[in-house]
Design a protein around this motif. Structure first.
Motif, PDB file in Angstrom:
ATOM      1  N   HIS A  79      33.956  -9.020 -28.274  1.00  6.31           N
ATOM      2  CA  HIS A  79      34.552  -8.227 -27.200  1.00  6.31           C
ATOM      3  C   HIS A  79      34.494  -8.949 -25.857  1.00  6.31           C
ATOM      4  CE1 HIS A  79      35.501  -4.688 -29.487  1.00  6.31           C
ATOM      5  NE2 HIS A  79      34.266  -4.577 -29.936  1.00  6.31           N
ATOM      6  N   GLN A  80      33.499  -9.819 -25.690  1.00  5.21           N
ATOM      7  CA  GLN A  80      33.420 -10.565 -24.445  1.00  5.21           C
ATOM      8  C   GLN A  80      34.582 -11.549 -24.315  1.00  5.21           C
ATOM      9  OE1 GLN A  80      30.808  -9.898 -22.304  1.00  5.21           O
ATOM     10  NE2 GLN A  80      31.840 -11.120 -20.749  1.00  5.21           N
ATOM     11  N   ARG A  81      35.096 -12.004 -25.452  1.00  8.91           N
ATOM     12  CA  ARG A  81      36.158 -13.000 -25.412  1.00  8.91           C
ATOM     13  C   ARG A  81      37.546 -12.420 -25.654  1.00  8.91           C
ATOM     14  NH1 ARG A  81      37.220 -18.470 -29.071  1.00  8.91           N
ATOM     15  NH2 ARG A  81      38.586 -19.440 -27.515  1.00  8.91           N
ATOM     16  N   PHE A  82      37.634 -11.367 -26.508  1.00  9.32           N
ATOM     17  CA  PHE A  82      38.948 -10.889 -26.957  1.00  9.32           C
ATOM     18  C   PHE A  82      39.164  -9.409 -26.662  1.00  9.32           C
ATOM     19  CE2 PHE A  82      37.982 -14.416 -29.948  1.00  9.32           C
ATOM     20  CZ  PHE A  82      39.080 -15.230 -29.695  1.00  9.32           C
ATOM     21  N   LEU A  83      40.438  -9.036 -26.612  1.00  7.73           N
ATOM     22  CA  LEU A  83      40.870  -7.639 -26.577  1.00  7.73           C
ATOM     23  C   LEU A  83      41.945  -7.457 -27.643  1.00  7.73           C
ATOM     24  CD1 LEU A  83      41.128  -7.035 -22.743  1.00  7.73           C
ATOM     25  CD2 LEU A  83      39.765  -5.655 -24.294  1.00  7.73           C
ATOM     26  N   THR A  84      41.790  -6.429 -28.457  1.00  6.97           N
ATOM     27  CA  THR A  84      42.806  -6.089 -29.454  1.00  6.97           C
ATOM     28  C   THR A  84      43.656  -4.954 -28.904  1.00  6.97           C
ATOM     29  OG1 THR A  84      41.493  -4.371 -30.549  1.00  6.97           O
ATOM     30  CG2 THR A  84      41.149  -6.672 -31.272  1.00  6.97           C
ATOM     31  N   GLN A  85      44.688  -4.584 -29.630  1.00 11.49           N
ATOM     32  CA  GLN A  85      45.538  -3.491 -29.182  1.00 11.49           C
ATOM     33  C   GLN A  85      44.729  -2.207 -29.000  1.00 11.49           C
ATOM     34  OE1 GLN A  85      47.929  -4.003 -32.712  1.00 11.49           O
ATOM     35  NE2 GLN A  85      47.465  -1.945 -33.413  1.00 11.49           N
TER      36      GLN A  85
ATOM     37  N   LEU B  92      46.194  -9.821 -30.494  1.00  6.76           N
ATOM     38  CA  LEU B  92      44.871 -10.246 -30.045  1.00  6.76           C
ATOM     39  C   LEU B  92      45.054 -11.090 -28.777  1.00  6.76           C
ATOM     40  CD1 LEU B  92      41.778 -10.380 -30.795  1.00  6.76           C
ATOM     41  CD2 LEU B  92      42.307 -12.620 -31.803  1.00  6.76           C
ATOM     42  N   PHE B  93      44.357 -10.684 -27.699  1.00  2.12           N
ATOM     43  CA  PHE B  93      44.511 -11.375 -26.423  1.00  2.12           C
ATOM     44  C   PHE B  93      43.158 -11.861 -25.921  1.00  2.12           C
ATOM     45  CE2 PHE B  93      48.012  -8.420 -26.734  1.00  2.12           C
ATOM     46  CZ  PHE B  93      49.093  -9.128 -26.224  1.00  2.12           C
ATOM     47  N   LEU B  94      43.179 -12.964 -25.200  1.00  2.00           N
ATOM     48  CA  LEU B  94      41.972 -13.419 -24.515  1.00  2.00           C
ATOM     49  C   LEU B  94      41.673 -12.465 -23.366  1.00  2.00           C
ATOM     50  CD1 LEU B  94      42.559 -17.272 -24.393  1.00  2.00           C
ATOM     51  CD2 LEU B  94      40.813 -16.079 -25.722  1.00  2.00           C
ATOM     52  N   ARG B  95      40.437 -11.992 -23.303  1.00  2.00           N
ATOM     53  CA  ARG B  95      40.060 -11.045 -22.263  1.00  2.00           C
ATOM     54  C   ARG B  95      40.314 -11.621 -20.862  1.00  2.00           C
ATOM     55  NH1 ARG B  95      36.869  -6.626 -21.285  1.00  2.00           N
ATOM     56  NH2 ARG B  95      36.411  -6.333 -23.489  1.00  2.00           N
ATOM     57  N   ALA B  96      40.003 -12.883 -20.685  1.00  3.37           N
ATOM     58  CA  ALA B  96      40.181 -13.490 -19.356  1.00  3.37           C
ATOM     59  C   ALA B  96      41.636 -13.423 -18.912  1.00  3.37           C
ATOM     60  CB  ALA B  96      39.697 -14.939 -19.380  1.00  3.37           C
ATOM     61  N   ASP B  97      42.573 -13.632 -19.840  1.00  4.76           N
ATOM     62  CA  ASP B  97      43.997 -13.560 -19.494  1.00  4.76           C
ATOM     63  C   ASP B  97      44.392 -12.148 -19.092  1.00  4.76           C
ATOM     64  OD1 ASP B  97      44.212 -16.223 -20.086  1.00  4.76           O
ATOM     65  OD2 ASP B  97      45.114 -15.931 -22.071  1.00  4.76           O
TER      66      ASP B  97
END
Length: 639
Positions: free
Chosen positions: A567-573, A609-614
């Motif tokens: 979760h620190q790195r990614f966000l899903t739909q 799947l998206f990078l959280r930072a983006d």
């Protein structure tokens, strides 16, 4: 025209008709004839005709400052229904009224200054005209009606009218009890005098500010704590209470509006009932007045936080670009699902508490947060529909459910349609992709249901082994759908033997294991093509594993730390919708329109799947500690 020898000095705050009327009295003539003698009509005097003003300045020896002061406290016409009064714009009716009010103590003091000729001394003050002024601050005396005349020429023949009440004024018969000015009275008096305002209302026009204070205060008088206010004192009480709230700023106003909304708890109680004259005036009389823009917006923003306003519903001249709140009633109408059943879905989803006693039309919840649920509920199907789509028998379908291969969308016991049809279709698409061919040798192959009955492994474990390549799957000749799927007898027997060793191997995993990677992936919305397992195998997020076959096949597990790292790195739909409080399709569309693309690695995709930072850079939301978000502590069903 030369100066008159008999002329008064203007009294502070005096109006021009009052000043000219006193000058006429000094010269022993009534006001109408005095105006004619000076070369202008009384009507021109009342309309502040420039030529008449020029003559008055000459005969009374008034400099520009003195004349401007008289005009300022009288009020000048500005358009058809507006006036400029003390450099502020008001509607004419806020200043012009058939009833002339005044302070009898002021007039008696004037008369006592020239007891032999009191009509030459008594002056009408301009602030008495303003309907929002209720008291003379100097004498702490309420303004009282002095006379009433419909015709302006009669109304503003000041000396004539004062002569009619002179005896009562001089004897003090018109005077009443004194009362201390409120903070509102002092604020209004100071703003009229100098324009100074040290309160939150400084940015508002005086007309809008005083009107809002009175309207808000009048409605707040309906609260239990003000029920004992006497009818005769209600205007000043309303001004005082409304001012106290308004000067507290936005938070104080919002709190007061919430109290008024609480007085209208019934299903049919709409904003106009909750906020009474405040809503009515802002929605009608002041709807198109720019001066009331801020007050309309404050009320509108409170309404959309309390009532289920639809996107196309106009309130106070504004509409929502999208619905923010649904009520149980509005959601039932929109989805076509009955209120009793929908109520259970919403309670299960945490939209509101089971003990919420509000009527259905006022039982509100976040429309964006639960948009996907509302869209999904009408699409849910019964067990017959989903198993028919899968080509499964009742027994086979029941085994898939007991083996936790399929999960109902809801656990509401009374619903007949708890299943996502797409779950069944996705399962069959996944298994069909693994089919190696068509078979009919009963000595080497058996249906999944038969293998389950013979080995006692459970359908859940068999399907899991198929997914991970431990068991091959084929289709029985002449059958289709799930009922056609079969496995190798040799492989299923070998798998049953090895299953005893798997329990021991599992004990060697970290004690903090929370879930299998597959179950976790599905819980965050990564359902397609073993996306989460592929992400782990590619080294993009951590996981623990065990080897479950001699050819090196691995089963992956996740710990709380693994989940937090993901979760620190990614966000899903799914996590995107939860964290940004919106419908995932809308959020994904916004990201992609803004150039934020889903994460890929060496050409491999992993769904939405998206990078959280983006994402956080796009939405300007700072990076969060994922453990604080509660993701790491979430429990997941065992595989």
């Amino acid at each position: 025209m030369r100066q008159l020898s008999l002329k008064p000095a203007p009294v502070h705050r005096e109006t021009l008709p009052s000043f000219v009327s006193r000058m006429a009295a000094m010269n022993r003539v009534d006001l109408r004839n005095f105006c004619v003698d000076m070369g202008f009509s009384m009507k021109k005097l009342l309309n502040l005709d420039p030529e008449a003003l020029h003559v008055i300045a000459e005969i009374a020896a008034l400099d520009d400052h003195a004349l401007a002061a008289l005009v300022s406290w009288t009020g000048e016409k500005s358009g058809d229904v507006r006036m400029i009064f003390r450099d502020e714009k008001f509607v004419s009716r806020a200043l012009k009224n058939p009833t002339v009010r005044g302070c009898p103590a002021c007039l008696r003091d004037d008369a006592n200054a020239n007891p032999s000729r009191p009509l030459e001394a008594m002056a009408i003050r301009g602030d008495w005209q303003l309907r929002e002024v209720s008291v003379c601050v100097r004498h702490q005396h309420a303004l009282i009606p002095l006379w009433r005349r419909q015709t302006p020429t009669e109304r503003f023949d000041i000396s004539a009218r004062l002569s009619e009440i002179l005896e009562d004024l001089l004897k003090g018969n018109l005077e009443q009890g004194r009362s201390s000015p409120s903070a509102y009275d002092l604020w209004l008096d100071q703003r009229l005098e100098s324009g100074r305002d040290d309160t939150w209302l400084a940015g508002q026009t005086l007309y809008a500010a005083t009107t809002f204070c009175r309207l808000l205060g009048s409605e707040l008088l309906r609260l239990p704590e003000y029920r004992d206010v006497h009818v005769a004192a209600r205007l000043r009480a309303a001004q005082k209470i409304g001012f106290e709230v308004a000067t507290g700023g936005r938070d104080a106003i919002d709190n007061a509006l919430d109290k008024l909304a609480a007085l209208a708890p019934l299903a049919g109680d709409l904003p106009y009932k909750a906020f009474g004259a405040l809503f009515k005036d802002l929605a009608r009389a002041h709807l198109n007045e720019d001066a009331f823009h801020d007050f309309r917006r404050i009320l509108w923003e409170r309404i959309i936080l309390i009532w289920p306003v639809a996107a196309d519903q106009e309130i106070l001249g504004r509409t929502l670009p999208y619905r923010r709140l649904h009520s149980l009633t509005s959601a039932a109408k929109e989805t076509g699902v009955g209120e009793p059943l929908l109520d259970q879905f919403l309670i299960e989803a945490g939209a509101y508490d089971k003990a919420d006693g509000r009527p259905a039309a006022r039982k509100t919840f976040d429309a964006l947060q639960h948009a996907s649920l509302l869209a999904e509920i009408p699409t849910l199907v019964g067990s017959d529909e989903i198993r028919n789509a899968m080509g499964a028998t009742k027994t086979q379908f029941r085994s898939l459910v007991e083996g936790e291969v399929l999960h109902p969308r809801t656990k509401i016991p009374t619903t007949k349609s708890p299943w996502r049809l797409q779950d069944g279709i996705d399962l069959m698409r996944e298994l069909n992709a693994l089919v190696i061919g068509v078979v009919e040798d009963q000595d080497q192959w058996e249906l999944v249901q038969q293998a389950n009955a013979r080995t006692g492994l459970g359908v859940g474990r068999i399907v899991h082994a198929i997914r991970y390549g431990r068991l091959r799957v084929a289709r029985w000749n002449g059958l289709d759908g799930y009922r056609s799927l079969c496995v190798s007898k040799v492989e299923i027997d070998q798998f049953a033997v090895e299953s005893g060793a798997q329990t021991e191997a599992r004990s060697k995993l970290p004690t903090e294991v929370v879930s299998t990677a597959a179950a976790f992936g599905r819980s965050v919305g990564m359902r397609d093509g073993q996306a989460f397992q592929r992400l782990v195998q590619a080294g993009h997020t951590p996981a623990s594993h065990e080897t479950i076959s001699r050819n090196g096949t691995k089963r992956f597990y996740v710990t709380e730390d693994d989940i937090a790292a993901f979760h620190q790195r990614f966000l899903t739909q799914k996590t995107l919708a939860a964290e940004y409080n919106g419908f995932w399709r809308t959020l994904v569309a916004q990201l992609q329109a803004g150039g934020v693309e889903p994460f890929t690695s060496d050409g491999e995709t992993f769904g939405h799947l998206f990078l959280r930072a983006d994402v956080e850079r796009f939405f300007e939301k700072p990076v969060a500690d994922c453990k604080s978000l509660g993701w790491a502590n979430k429990s997941f069903p065992n595989e």
